[in-house]
Design a protein around this motif. Structure first.
Motif, PDB file in Angstrom:
ATOM      1  N   GLU A   1      44.007  41.340  26.309  1.00  0.00           N
ATOM      2  CA  GLU A   1      43.216  39.729  26.836  1.00  0.00           C
ATOM      3  C   GLU A   1      42.395  40.445  27.690  1.00  0.00           C
ATOM      4  N   LEU A   2      42.640  40.264  28.977  1.00  0.00           N
ATOM      5  CA  LEU A   2      42.536  39.844  30.382  1.00  0.00           C
ATOM      6  C   LEU A   2      41.525  41.433  30.299  1.00  0.00           C
ATOM      7  N   ASN A   3      41.492  42.696  30.146  1.00  0.00           N
ATOM      8  CA  ASN A   3      40.779  43.795  29.820  1.00  0.00           C
ATOM      9  C   ASN A   3      39.424  43.068  29.171  1.00  0.00           C
ATOM     10  N   ASP A   4      39.722  42.467  27.694  1.00  0.00           N
ATOM     11  CA  ASP A   4      38.742  42.123  27.171  1.00  0.00           C
ATOM     12  C   ASP A   4      37.561  40.925  28.116  1.00  0.00           C
ATOM     13  N   LEU A   5      38.504  40.761  28.378  1.00  0.00           N
ATOM     14  CA  LEU A   5      37.643  38.927  29.049  1.00  0.00           C
ATOM     15  C   LEU A   5      36.657  39.499  30.305  1.00  0.00           C
ATOM     16  N   ILE A   6      37.074  40.963  31.604  1.00  0.00           N
ATOM     17  CA  ILE A   6      36.066  41.179  32.265  1.00  0.00           C
ATOM     18  C   ILE A   6      34.989  41.660  32.025  1.00  0.00           C
ATOM     19  N   THR A   7      35.519  42.724  31.466  1.00  0.00           N
ATOM     20  CA  THR A   7      34.238  43.699  30.026  1.00  0.00           C
ATOM     21  C   THR A   7      33.344  42.668  29.046  1.00  0.00           C
ATOM     22  N   GLY A   8      34.055  41.952  28.633  1.00  0.00           N
ATOM     23  CA  GLY A   8      32.783  40.689  27.774  1.00  0.00           C
ATOM     24  C   GLY A   8      32.409  41.098  26.661  1.00  0.00           C
ATOM     25  N   HIS A   9      34.616  42.113  25.777  1.00  0.00           N
ATOM     26  CA  HIS A   9      34.781  41.859  24.465  1.00  0.00           C
ATOM     27  C   HIS A   9      35.636  40.566  24.211  1.00  0.00           C
ATOM     28  N   ALA A  10      35.697  39.742  24.926  1.00  0.00           N
ATOM     29  CA  ALA A  10      36.084  38.257  24.337  1.00  0.00           C
ATOM     30  C   ALA A  10      35.686  36.687  24.805  1.00  0.00           C
ATOM     31  N   ASP A  11      35.260  36.164  24.401  1.00  0.00           N
ATOM     32  CA  ASP A  11      34.859  34.841  24.607  1.00  0.00           C
ATOM     33  C   ASP A  11      35.654  34.277  26.441  1.00  0.00           C
ATOM     34  N   GLN A  12      34.751  33.910  27.159  1.00  0.00           N
ATOM     35  CA  GLN A  12      34.909  32.930  27.697  1.00  0.00           C
ATOM     36  C   GLN A  12      34.854  31.412  27.746  1.00  0.00           C
ATOM     37  N   THR A  13      34.750  30.469  26.497  1.00  0.00           N
ATOM     38  CA  THR A  13      34.737  30.028  26.396  1.00  0.00           C
ATOM     39  C   THR A  13      35.942  28.411  26.903  1.00  0.00           C
TER      40      THR A  13
END
Length: 571
Positions: free
Chosen positions: A523-535
């Motif tokens: 989850e953190l990996n995807d947040l940092i690299t833009g593979h998950a949303d930051q809404t």
């Protein structure tokens, strides 16, 4: 009951007319922190204006831009109105202007030879016969060299007399001047022929000859696509409709360029631009098969060639270049074409999308990745001497490579657009706010600044740029892709990093891999690299007491990148 708009809607004023919108101002765009008024030029006026859109600068402040917008739009509309006048029946095309000049010159010559005052002009006639051969050589040289200096006064006089409608310096003015240059050669040629008693000469330049009548096709539109004609736009081509599509979609510049290329490639395959109503599913399937045989980067490898020509030229090579990957065909060229055709179907231009469901079937076989992360040994070469030798002051190239590694940001769509005011402290953590990202919504994200970047002097570098009144972190990135092109074409080869799939984008894969190896949660990996949303729904990790930014910073600082002795740099 009086109408009361929903709170999320807000009033907009455009040229004195009140409208309710979702907060977007029509004709207003923002590029690199600056606002512009923009109007798409109708297809029928582009030849006159020489542009596909008109823009007027409004400055960096949105409130000020909104105040200036109505006046700017009015000015741009005035330019369109002037172009419409030029395109009206009262205005002339370059061909009609050339014919008007040619006919007047021959009429003047006949008047001089056979008019009532012909006997009084005998000296002028003799002088003309003496100098005309040399004059003909001169005008031919001018026509061959494209020199307009001699004919611009002629065109200006025609404009002044009201015979021609054109504004000096515009594309249509230059076309008219070139047409007169060609007509002038023909007029002097006829005069030389008449000096030799030959009055049978006819113009040979196509600009002065009526075109042959068009023979009706045996397959009229009513048969080919008449059943699919739903509006006045149904007979337009993909390139004609693309500006309308892009204006509504408001796509970013990089994506807009891809759409233009996708349409151009499709029309190159068709041979001639087809009316949208005549594009069939079989056309799209044939195009897909052509893309599977198209060499990648064909415009660079076969300059000036169309899609069919590049395919043929590549097949004749002893060792053909690699062709486009199925993923590129599926996710870029077919996807963009499908989007445009789908928009046409959604807007009642055609009854259905002929590209719907057309995709490349890659099967379940193993596919080699096109990009690989850098190894520790390759990182040591990249971040080693001579570029990263001790005591070497950092410039744009140093920081671009460092940020690419420690943020995983994409090159031209994220790093190149990063503004200085998008680097700030959030909840005690220095962050990059990648607000200018263009790939998708998830790409617009916050990335903490790694402690190593701070140690290497990022704060000081940012302050130095601010003191110089710069707005971008990488003001030297322009022209487009200057830094990553330098890395891909020059620097990595100089440092001996030549492995397959090792390019600038590999920094992103390297960070993604390093985060996983450091035990960072997906989850953190995807947040940092833009593979998950930051809404709002994605701003907290499972532990509600741990804020997203703090958790992301802690996770990012676990990454050290084996192979690079960061302490040896800038000691």
């Amino acid at each position: 009951m009086a109408f009361r708009p929903c709170r999320r809607y807000k009033p907009r004023y455009k040229l004195g007319v009140r409208a309710w919108t979702m907060g977007r101002e029509k004709y207003l765009i923002e590029r690199d922190g600056r606002y512009f008024a923009r109007i798409v030029v109708p297809a029928e006026l582009r030849r006159i204006l020489g542009k596909t859109e008109l823009r007027q600068k409004l400055g960096p402040d949105r409130k000020v831009a909104l105040k200036k917008l109505p006046r700017a739009v009015a000015d741009l509309q005035d330019q369109l109105d002037a172009a419409r006048l030029q395109a009206s029946e009262k205005a002339q095309t370059p061909e009609t202007v050339a014919r008007l000049y040619y006919e007047r010159e021959l009429a003047r010559d006949e008047q001089l030879r056979f008019g009532p005052l012909a006997e009084d002009s005998i000296v002028e006639q003799l002088l003309g016969r003496a100098i005309r051969p040399a004059l003909l050589d001169k005008v031919r040289r001018e026509a061959g060299g494209g020199s307009l200096a001699a004919v611009e006064p002629i065109l200006d006089a025609m404009i002044e007399a009201g015979d021609v409608v054109a504004a000096r310096g515009t594309p249509i003015y230059l076309e008219m001047a070139k047409a007169i240059l060609r007509a002038r050669t023909e007029a002097v040629t006829r005069q030389v022929e008449r000096d030799g008693a030959d009055f049978s000469g006819k113009p040979t330049d196509p600009i002065l000859i009526d075109p042959a009548p068009v023979v009706p096709t045996t397959r009229p539109l009513s048969v080919l696509g008449g059943a699919r004609v739903l509006s006045e736009h149904s007979t337009k081509t993909l390139s004609d409709l693309l500006p309308m599509f892009q204006e509504e979609r408001r796509v970013a510049d990089a994506t807009a360029d891809e759409y233009r290329v996708a349409v151009r490639m499709a029309e190159e395959h068709f041979g001639t631009p087809k009316p949208i109503c005549e594009i069939t599913r079989q056309d799209i399937l044939a195009y897909k098969r052509a893309l599977l045989r198209l060499p990648n980067r064909y415009t660079m490898r076969f300059p000036g060639m169309t899609v069919p020509e590049a395919i043929e030229a590549n097949q004749k090579r002893a060792t053909p270049y690699p062709t486009l990957s199925p993923a590129t065909i599926r996710d870029k060229w077919l996807a963009h074409l499908r989007s445009v055709l789908g928009w046409c179907a959604d807007n009642g231009i055609i009854p259905d999308n002929p590209a719907a469901g057309v995709k490349v079937d890659e099967g379940n076989a193993f596919r080699e990745p096109s990009r690989y992360p850098f190894t520790p040994g390759e990182l040591a070469k990249i971040f080693g001497p001579p570029l990263f030798a001790p005591e070497v002051p950092f410039d744009t190239r140093h920081w671009a490579l460092l940020l690419a590694l420690f943020t995983g940001a994409r090159s031209s769509s994220e790093l190149a657009r990063l503004r200085l005011d998008e680097i700030y402290t959030e909840q005690g953590v220095l962050v990059f706010h990648l607000a200018g990202a263009s790939k998708n919504v998830r790409s617009k994200r916050i990335v903490p600044v790694h402690d190593e970047l701070i140690r290497l002097g990022l704060r000081e570098y940012v302050q130095m740029l601010r003191d110089k009144h710069e707005t971008l972190l990488f003001p030297d990135w322009k022209p487009k892709d200057k830094i990553n092109d330098w890395f891909n074409r020059t620097y990595r080869h100089q440092q001996g990093v030549t492995g397959k799939g090792k390019v600038f984008h590999s920094f992103r894969h390297t960070l993604k891999t390093a985060l996983a190896r450091a035990g960072v949660a997906k989850e953190l990996n995807d947040l940092i690299t833009g593979h998950a949303d930051q809404t709002v729904s994605g701003t907290y990790i499972h532990d509600q007491a741990t804020n997203m930014i703090v958790a992301m910073a802690a996770a990012l600082n676990k990454v050290t990148f084996d192979g690079v002795d960061w302490r040896a740099i800038r000691l």
